[in-house]
Design a protein around this motif. Sequence first.
Motif, short mmCIF file in Angstrom:
data_model
loop_
_atom_site.label_atom_id
_atom_site.label_comp_id
_atom_site.label_asym_id
_atom_site.label_seq_id
_atom_site.Cartn_x
_atom_site.Cartn_y
_atom_site.Cartn_z
N CYS A 161 0.98 -1.23 0.08
CA CYS A 161 -0.09 -0.03 0.06
C CYS A 161 0.85 1.34 -0.08
O CYS A 161 1.86 1.41 0.58
CB CYS A 161 -1.05 0.13 1.35
SG CYS A 161 -1.76 1.41 1.52
N CYS A 176 0.09 3.28 3.93
CA CYS A 176 0.65 2.45 4.89
C CYS A 176 1.57 1.49 4.42
O CYS A 176 1.97 1.66 3.46
CB CYS A 176 -0.59 1.74 5.78
SG CYS A 176 -1.24 0.07 4.99
N CYS A 189 -4.54 0.62 0.12
CA CYS A 189 -5.53 -0.36 0.47
C CYS A 189 -6.85 0.09 1.18
O CYS A 189 -7.07 1.15 1.48
CB CYS A 189 -4.68 -1.33 1.61
SG CYS A 189 -4.78 -0.62 3.19
N CYS A 234 -6.67 1.75 4.49
CA CYS A 234 -6.46 3.09 4.61
C CYS A 234 -7.63 3.89 3.87
O CYS A 234 -8.13 5.11 4.30
CB CYS A 234 -5.28 3.54 3.60
SG CYS A 234 -3.72 3.20 4.37
N ARG A 264 -0.52 4.83 9.39
CA ARG A 264 -1.86 5.44 9.16
C ARG A 264 -2.24 6.50 9.91
O ARG A 264 -2.82 7.48 9.69
CB ARG A 264 -2.79 4.46 9.24
CG ARG A 264 -3.92 4.36 7.96
CD ARG A 264 -4.76 2.98 7.99
NE ARG A 264 -4.19 1.98 7.34
CZ ARG A 264 -4.06 0.85 8.13
NH1 ARG A 264 -4.84 0.61 9.14
NH2 ARG A 264 -3.73 -0.09 7.43
ZN LIG Z 1 -2.79 1.02 3.54
#
Ligand SMILES: [Zn+2]
Lengths: 90, 350
Positions: free
Chosen positions: B11, B14, B31, B34, B306
């Motif tokens: 991702c 993250c 992703c 997120c 995140r």
């Molecule tokens: Zn992510």
Amino acid sequence: MSVQTTSVEATIRRYILESFLFTDDESQLPDDASFLEEGIVDSTGVLELVMFIEETFDISVEDEEILPENFDSVTQLARYVHRKKESDPT
Amino acid sequence: MEQQTKPVKRCTRCILPETFPGIHFDEAGTCQFCRRQPGPEKRTERKARLRARFEELVEQIRPRPGYHCLMAWSGGKDSTYTLWLLKKQFGLHVLAFTFDNGFISPTALKNIRVVAENLGVDYILTKPRFDLLRQLFVASIQSDIYPPRALERASGICNTCMALAKGIGLRLALEREIPLLAYGWSPGQAPLSSALFRTNPSMLRTFLRAAMAPLQKATDGKVQPYFPQERHLETAQEMPYNVSPLGFLEYDEASALRRIEGLGWQRPQDTDPNSTNCLLNSFANQVHLEQMGYHPYVMELASLVREGYMSREEALSRLKVAASPEVVAAVRAKLRIPHRWRQQPPGDRQ
Ligand SMILES: [Zn+2]
């Protein structure tokens, strides 16, 4: 205001599928599948579920209401949300 | 020795890898975790609500005689800092307990003795017999005793330890009628939804059954003494609240470290950077990585990234730390693991 059971059920089902089963295949989650016994939702997951329904349906879930009979399947949870909405219409 | 490393798609926000169960990326490479992440205002609001609820609870509990809070204390940095917070910031009368899984680093045990004394807290060390623990740990790596979802945030071995530590804590809290049970989960380890809650006997029965079943199976029913029994649930005047204060309080690793070092806490040199107390950890991580194809700490580290607690680079570098071969060999010998687990080249760590 009345809440349509079907839309509540659909919202709950979508959330469980996405967040716990990582799929959009509806057939993976029968309405009466036991979240707890089938290991779909664990003790941390139940609390995520509580936060989700509080924020989505604008209800307040009391600690004493987090019971297997309210939180164990799509049908039971939708019924619980429905009851809460009716007892506390906003 | 040069190892061939294959690039892993991650991702872009993250660090979750393409090997993480059920993950899918959008066109931007982000992703779904997120994408679903609530904005910072929402999180700030949730945290403020939890903090207010906790402070209210503390006000109710503080005038009571006896212990106010039972703290699950691993001796690691986060739980040591949490212990300081509960005692010094919130003024609670705390009883700490440590579950010794047979692999707590000697430095961590020394930290526990020194900090307990300097902070002025009573503590209990619970050390189940090692032959039983060994049986449990061997079962935790040899069979798929946990559902896949349980393995997303922790290795099988970690799941076993957490189940025992929670069981022991709950039983102690119920036996001693302590109203608050505290954990030192860092913001990435526990979702905000479980940072403060009170369980009830009916739900607890269901979860205890689920938590105990694999452990009972692995030991022919010998883990009963480490979990609450029906009589504890039946006679409980009130169920304890569970709280993970670091989930909703200000948390900054550097200042937390300064605070606990002031209490005499020293960073163990014998564990890996993802665990400041447990020697079993790097072995557990290695096994998990090989079996599942992703690092058991990746979800925790991704959450920290995140939520802005850690940089992406720092998180990635923590995944790349190779297990110390000596520590892993010592763990294998102590557990009498019958065959050699294949070593994974560091570049493949996900
Ligand atoms: Zn992510």
